[in-house]
Design a protein around this motif. Structure first.
Motif, PDB file in Angstrom:
ATOM      1  N   THR A  44      -1.998  -1.154  -6.268  1.00  0.00           N
ATOM      2  CA  THR A  44      -2.567  -2.365  -6.847  1.00  0.00           C
ATOM      3  C   THR A  44      -1.693  -3.576  -6.543  1.00  0.00           C
ATOM      4  OG1 THR A  44      -1.371  -2.126  -8.938  1.00  0.00           O
ATOM      5  CG2 THR A  44      -3.514  -0.993  -8.749  1.00  0.00           C
ATOM      6  N   ALA A  45      -2.234  -4.754  -6.848  1.00  0.00           N
ATOM      7  CA  ALA A  45      -1.471  -5.988  -6.676  1.00  0.00           C
ATOM      8  C   ALA A  45      -0.258  -6.015  -7.594  1.00  0.00           C
ATOM      9  CB  ALA A  45      -2.374  -7.194  -6.944  1.00  0.00           C
ATOM     10  N   ASP A  46      -0.401  -5.488  -8.818  1.00  0.00           N
ATOM     11  CA  ASP A  46       0.738  -5.452  -9.739  1.00  0.00           C
ATOM     12  C   ASP A  46       1.850  -4.554  -9.202  1.00  0.00           C
ATOM     13  OD1 ASP A  46      -0.438  -7.199 -11.499  1.00  0.00           O
ATOM     14  OD2 ASP A  46      -1.290  -5.628 -12.771  1.00  0.00           O
ATOM     15  N   GLU A  47       1.464  -3.409  -8.627  1.00  0.00           N
ATOM     16  CA  GLU A  47       2.474  -2.527  -8.033  1.00  0.00           C
ATOM     17  C   GLU A  47       3.125  -3.191  -6.831  1.00  0.00           C
ATOM     18  OE1 GLU A  47       0.900   1.313  -7.184  1.00  0.00           O
ATOM     19  OE2 GLU A  47       0.517   1.814  -9.297  1.00  0.00           O
ATOM     20  N   ALA A  48       2.347  -3.962  -6.075  1.00  0.00           N
ATOM     21  CA  ALA A  48       2.911  -4.683  -4.941  1.00  0.00           C
ATOM     22  C   ALA A  48       3.930  -5.709  -5.411  1.00  0.00           C
ATOM     23  CB  ALA A  48       1.807  -5.363  -4.146  1.00  0.00           C
ATOM     24  N   GLU A  61       4.115 -10.591   6.157  1.00  0.00           N
ATOM     25  CA  GLU A  61       3.311 -10.662   7.374  1.00  0.00           C
ATOM     26  C   GLU A  61       1.951 -10.045   7.079  1.00  0.00           C
ATOM     27  OE1 GLU A  61       6.690 -10.332  10.859  1.00  0.00           O
ATOM     28  OE2 GLU A  61       5.826  -8.484  10.044  1.00  0.00           O
ATOM     29  N   CYS A  62       0.920 -10.867   7.114  1.00  0.00           N
ATOM     30  CA  CYS A  62      -0.446 -10.415   6.848  1.00  0.00           C
ATOM     31  C   CYS A  62      -1.088 -10.065   8.184  1.00  0.00           C
ATOM     32  CB  CYS A  62      -1.225 -11.504   6.131  1.00  0.00           C
ATOM     33  SG  CYS A  62      -0.452 -12.052   4.579  1.00  0.00           S
ATOM     34  N   LEU A  63      -1.250  -8.782   8.475  1.00  0.00           N
ATOM     35  CA  LEU A  63      -1.635  -8.304   9.795  1.00  0.00           C
ATOM     36  C   LEU A  63      -3.101  -7.893   9.845  1.00  0.00           C
ATOM     37  CD1 LEU A  63       1.448  -6.006  10.532  1.00  0.00           C
ATOM     38  CD2 LEU A  63       1.168  -8.426  11.102  1.00  0.00           C
ATOM     39  N   ASP A 115     -18.524 -20.117  14.436  1.00  0.00           N
ATOM     40  CA  ASP A 115     -17.182 -19.529  14.366  1.00  0.00           C
ATOM     41  C   ASP A 115     -16.517 -19.841  13.028  1.00  0.00           C
ATOM     42  OD1 ASP A 115     -15.006 -18.033  15.165  1.00  0.00           O
ATOM     43  OD2 ASP A 115     -14.085 -19.646  16.323  1.00  0.00           O
ATOM     44  N   GLY A 116     -17.242 -19.555  11.962  1.00  0.00           N
ATOM     45  CA  GLY A 116     -16.712 -19.784  10.624  1.00  0.00           C
ATOM     46  C   GLY A 116     -15.637 -18.794  10.237  1.00  0.00           C
ATOM     47  N   ASP A 117     -14.980 -19.075   9.114  1.00  0.00           N
ATOM     48  CA  ASP A 117     -13.881 -18.225   8.654  1.00  0.00           C
ATOM     49  C   ASP A 117     -14.388 -16.915   8.061  1.00  0.00           C
ATOM     50  OD1 ASP A 117     -11.805 -19.797   9.415  1.00  0.00           O
ATOM     51  OD2 ASP A 117     -11.475 -20.707   7.446  1.00  0.00           O
ATOM     52  N   LEU A 118     -13.615 -15.883   8.300  1.00  0.00           N
ATOM     53  CA  LEU A 118     -13.757 -14.614   7.605  1.00  0.00           C
ATOM     54  C   LEU A 118     -12.664 -14.521   6.554  1.00  0.00           C
ATOM     55  CD1 LEU A 118     -14.316 -12.245  10.679  1.00  0.00           C
ATOM     56  CD2 LEU A 118     -16.075 -13.244   9.195  1.00  0.00           C
ATOM     57  N   VAL A 119     -12.877 -13.672   5.571  1.00  0.00           N
ATOM     58  CA  VAL A 119     -11.885 -13.446   4.520  1.00  0.00           C
ATOM     59  C   VAL A 119     -11.175 -12.129   4.803  1.00  0.00           C
ATOM     60  CG1 VAL A 119     -11.521 -13.122   2.045  1.00  0.00           C
ATOM     61  CG2 VAL A 119     -13.292 -14.709   2.854  1.00  0.00           C
ATOM     62  N   PHE A 120      -9.854 -12.125   4.626  1.00  0.00           N
ATOM     63  CA  PHE A 120      -9.065 -10.932   4.916  1.00  0.00           C
ATOM     64  C   PHE A 120      -8.402 -10.428   3.635  1.00  0.00           C
ATOM     65  CE2 PHE A 120      -9.778 -13.063   8.845  1.00  0.00           C
ATOM     66  CZ  PHE A 120     -10.018 -12.027   9.736  1.00  0.00           C
ATOM     67  N   VAL A 121      -8.683  -9.171   3.311  1.00  0.00           N
ATOM     68  CA  VAL A 121      -8.276  -8.573   2.042  1.00  0.00           C
ATOM     69  C   VAL A 121      -7.160  -7.566   2.300  1.00  0.00           C
ATOM     70  CG1 VAL A 121      -9.060  -7.255   0.038  1.00  0.00           C
ATOM     71  CG2 VAL A 121     -10.625  -8.854   1.188  1.00  0.00           C
ATOM     72  N   PRO A 122      -6.032  -7.657   1.580  1.00  0.00           N
ATOM     73  CA  PRO A 122      -4.923  -6.729   1.833  1.00  0.00           C
ATOM     74  C   PRO A 122      -5.254  -5.302   1.418  1.00  0.00           C
ATOM     75  CG  PRO A 122      -4.450  -8.104  -0.083  1.00  0.00           C
ATOM     76  CD  PRO A 122      -5.696  -8.655   0.538  1.00  0.00           C
ATOM     77  N   ASP A 123      -4.876  -4.361   2.251  1.00  0.00           N
ATOM     78  CA  ASP A 123      -4.955  -2.940   1.913  1.00  0.00           C
ATOM     79  C   ASP A 123      -3.563  -2.536   1.439  1.00  0.00           C
ATOM     80  OD1 ASP A 123      -4.979  -0.180   1.796  1.00  0.00           O
ATOM     81  OD2 ASP A 123      -6.116   0.083   3.640  1.00  0.00           O
ATOM     82  N   TYR A 124      -3.392  -2.452   0.121  1.00  0.00           N
ATOM     83  CA  TYR A 124      -2.059  -2.238  -0.440  1.00  0.00           C
ATOM     84  C   TYR A 124      -1.440  -0.911  -0.035  1.00  0.00           C
ATOM     85  CZ  TYR A 124      -2.881  -6.367  -3.300  1.00  0.00           C
ATOM     86  OH  TYR A 124      -3.129  -7.660  -3.707  1.00  0.00           O
ATOM     87  N   ILE A 140       1.707  -6.035   5.751  1.00  0.00           N
ATOM     88  CA  ILE A 140       0.583  -5.344   5.136  1.00  0.00           C
ATOM     89  C   ILE A 140      -0.661  -5.586   5.983  1.00  0.00           C
ATOM     90  CG2 ILE A 140       0.119  -7.302   3.594  1.00  0.00           C
ATOM     91  CD1 ILE A 140      -0.803  -5.226   1.497  1.00  0.00           C
ATOM     92  N   ILE A 141      -1.420  -4.549   6.241  1.00  0.00           N
ATOM     93  CA  ILE A 141      -2.640  -4.637   7.046  1.00  0.00           C
ATOM     94  C   ILE A 141      -3.790  -5.096   6.158  1.00  0.00           C
ATOM     95  CG2 ILE A 141      -4.260  -3.351   8.482  1.00  0.00           C
ATOM     96  CD1 ILE A 141      -1.956  -1.486   9.219  1.00  0.00           C
ATOM     97  N   HIS A 142      -4.632  -5.970   6.717  1.00  0.00           N
ATOM     98  CA  HIS A 142      -5.766  -6.525   5.985  1.00  0.00           C
ATOM     99  C   HIS A 142      -7.088  -6.062   6.580  1.00  0.00           C
ATOM    100  CE1 HIS A 142      -2.665  -9.050   4.323  1.00  0.00           C
ATOM    101  NE2 HIS A 142      -3.525  -9.779   3.641  1.00  0.00           N
ATOM    102  N   ASP A 143      -8.096  -5.978   5.726  1.00  0.00           N
ATOM    103  CA  ASP A 143      -9.469  -5.708   6.147  1.00  0.00           C
ATOM    104  C   ASP A 143     -10.251  -7.008   6.194  1.00  0.00           C
ATOM    105  OD1 ASP A 143      -9.644  -2.835   6.502  1.00  0.00           O
ATOM    106  OD2 ASP A 143      -9.252  -2.705   4.350  1.00  0.00           O
TER     107      ASP A 143
END
Length: 489
Positions: A44-48, A61-63, A115-124, A140-143
């Motif tokens: 979770t975000a709290d654990e992160a 680094e948001c990958l 070419d609009g923006d996409l949203v990138f969500v962290p995979d904790y 951390i890799i993002h989806d």
């Protein structure tokens, strides 16, 4: 403080393995298995937040893996990342070619013409340190998702998840173990000059063949010490390191496990190797054929399937191979040519596939036979697995694993039957695989069952990317052309 696992040198096979794990080499360096939960991944975000605080992380680094497997993303202050700041990037990161160009994607529904923006969500679960950075840094890799939460069809992680979902609907779980080959080479800043092996600690560059040589590996001990240190700090589970056939060609085997997690590990591992090599004024390359007269580099993928009880469905209660096992092999035989664009994604990839070399040119299969494209290692029934020897090391790990699993899935779904296994050498048999990128792309586009698995939009965009890359390649005149045509035609 994070401790590093001790290193030991082994001079024999790496012992019995469980489901999906690769076989050992004759002479290897080996890292002991260790608990990695505290090093890599939270829930979770709290654990992160707690994880980063304990390590005094200052930057994140948001990958995002793109279609070629190149890390894209942004660097964020840790505080901003933990405050939940949304990361956005244009959707075009998923259709940029390896040379930085963009194909014509007119008329493809999944492409936003603005070419609009996409949203990138962290995979904790992928959170880990970036150990080569001077300041405490995490990665951390993002989806990728659309603003309404839908996954982005072009994202390689989504493509792999999509294929895995077909197995999960049956209560099955794919298990994989990649083996990745790569070369160490001297720094090369002029592409007109060929690559050369680097100089080791003896002061001499390697020559000849040094398969499984511990002495040849010892030439680069300081580099390998950094590799092991970096991978240990990230919680990446390396089984063995061996010297392969080529000059300064190495192979690292990863411990078997969940298909998406192993793709993530290969993605991070490639980055780690390059960073460690640069510290020693050496390049590490995952090109399929970086040096003309040396062997190519592969990414062999061992694979099996377990059911909800953790039992290998490739073996029956009597220990014999099941019909499912044979159908999976038949699926690879039937569909491997059509997914070659995902497993050998660049023009250079096809230079590896030469007759009478260690690289396969066919879709035959056999027991413990390294001359065929599909090898079945000897193992216990619980560890029965299939090794796909076709993919090259330049492949995007998410797409190569997705492609291999898709072939097997279609074989099971369609109840296909394999040919008889090959005994002895298969290197004299005809080519079964495409000889070049355009031929591979044409087969990929024409295969309707694969479009259903990967998504029609992905197939169209990926094909256009590869066609554009081929056009870029055709603008370059090769040394061969100057050597043999300049004064002779």
């Amino acid at each position: 403080m994070i401790t590093k696992s001790p290193l030991t040198r082994a001079g024999g096979g790496s012992g019995a393995r469980e489901r999906g794990a690769p076989g050992g080499g004759m002479a290897t360096r080996r890292v002991e298995k260790r608990a990695v939960e505290s090093l890599r991944g939270v829930r979770t975000a709290d654990e992160a937040r707690a994880w980063m605080a304990a390590r005094r992380v200052e930057e994140v680094e948001c990958l995002v893996p793109d279609v070629a497997g190149v890390p894209r993303g942004k660097l964020m202050p840790a505080g901003k990342f933990l405050d939940g700041a949304a990361m956005t990037m244009p959707g075009s990161i998923f259709f940029q070619t390896i040379s930085g160009d963009y194909p014509d994607l007119t008329g493809i529904d999944v492409i936003d013409p603005a070419d609009g923006d996409l949203v990138f969500v962290p995979d904790y679960s992928t959170l880990c340190l970036t150990p080569w950075e001077q300041d405490p840094t995490a990665q951390i890799i993002h989806d990728a998702v659309h603003r309404d939460g839908r996954p982005v069809e072009l994202s390689p992680r989504h493509v792999l998840r999509r294929v895995i979902s077909f197995f999960e609907e049956q209560g099955w779980h794919p298990v994989v173990a990649p083996e990745i080959e790569f070369y160490l080479v001297k720094p090369n800043t002029d592409p007109d000059y060929p690559l050369e092996p680097p100089v080791g600690r003896s002061g001499r560059a390697e020559f000849g063949r040094s398969s499984y040589s511990i002495t040849a590996m010892n030439e680069f001990d300081p580099l390998f010490d950094d590799i092991y240190s970096f991978t240990a700090d990230q919680g990446l589970e390396i089984e063995t390191l061996i010297h392969e056939e080529g000059a300064a060609q190495m192979e690292i085997n990863l411990r078997h496990g969940d298909a998406l997690d192993l793709a993530d590990q290969v993605f991070m591992f490639k980055r780690t190797i390059r960073e460690a090599a640069l510290r020693h004024d050496i390049y590490a390359t995952f090109m399929a054929k970086p040096i003309a007269r040396e062997p190519g580099s592969a990414m062999h993928i061992h694979q099996s399937i377990v059911d909800a009880k953790g039992e290998n469905i490739f073996s029956g209660p009597d220990g014999e191979a099941t019909d499912t096992f044979y159908s999976y092999i038949a699926g690879l035989q039937t569909y491997l040519p059509a997914v070659m664009a995902m497993m050998a994604p660049h023009v250079n990839s096809y230079r590896r596939l030469l007759r009478y070399t260690a690289a396969p040119i066919n879709i035959q299969w056999g027991h413990d036979n390294r001359t065929v494209g599909i090898r079945v290692p000897y193992s216990s029934p619980a560890a029965r697995r299939i090794e796909n020897r076709v993919p090259s090391s330049d492949a995007n790990p998410y797409l190569a694993i997705a492609a291999s699993l898709a072939c097997g899935w279609l074989g099971i779904k369609e109840g296909l039957k394999p040919t008889e296994p090959i005994e002895g050498s298969a290197r004299h048999l005809p080519y079964d695989l495409p000889r070049g990128l355009l031929e591979a792309v044409a087969l990929f586009e024409e295969c309707e069952p694969l479009a259903e698995l990967f998504g029609e939009g992905f197939v169209k965009v990926f094909s256009r990317i590869k066609q554009e890359e081929f056009e870029t390649f055709m603008r370059v005149i090769s040394p061969w052309e100057r050597e043999y045509l300049l004064m002779n035609v």
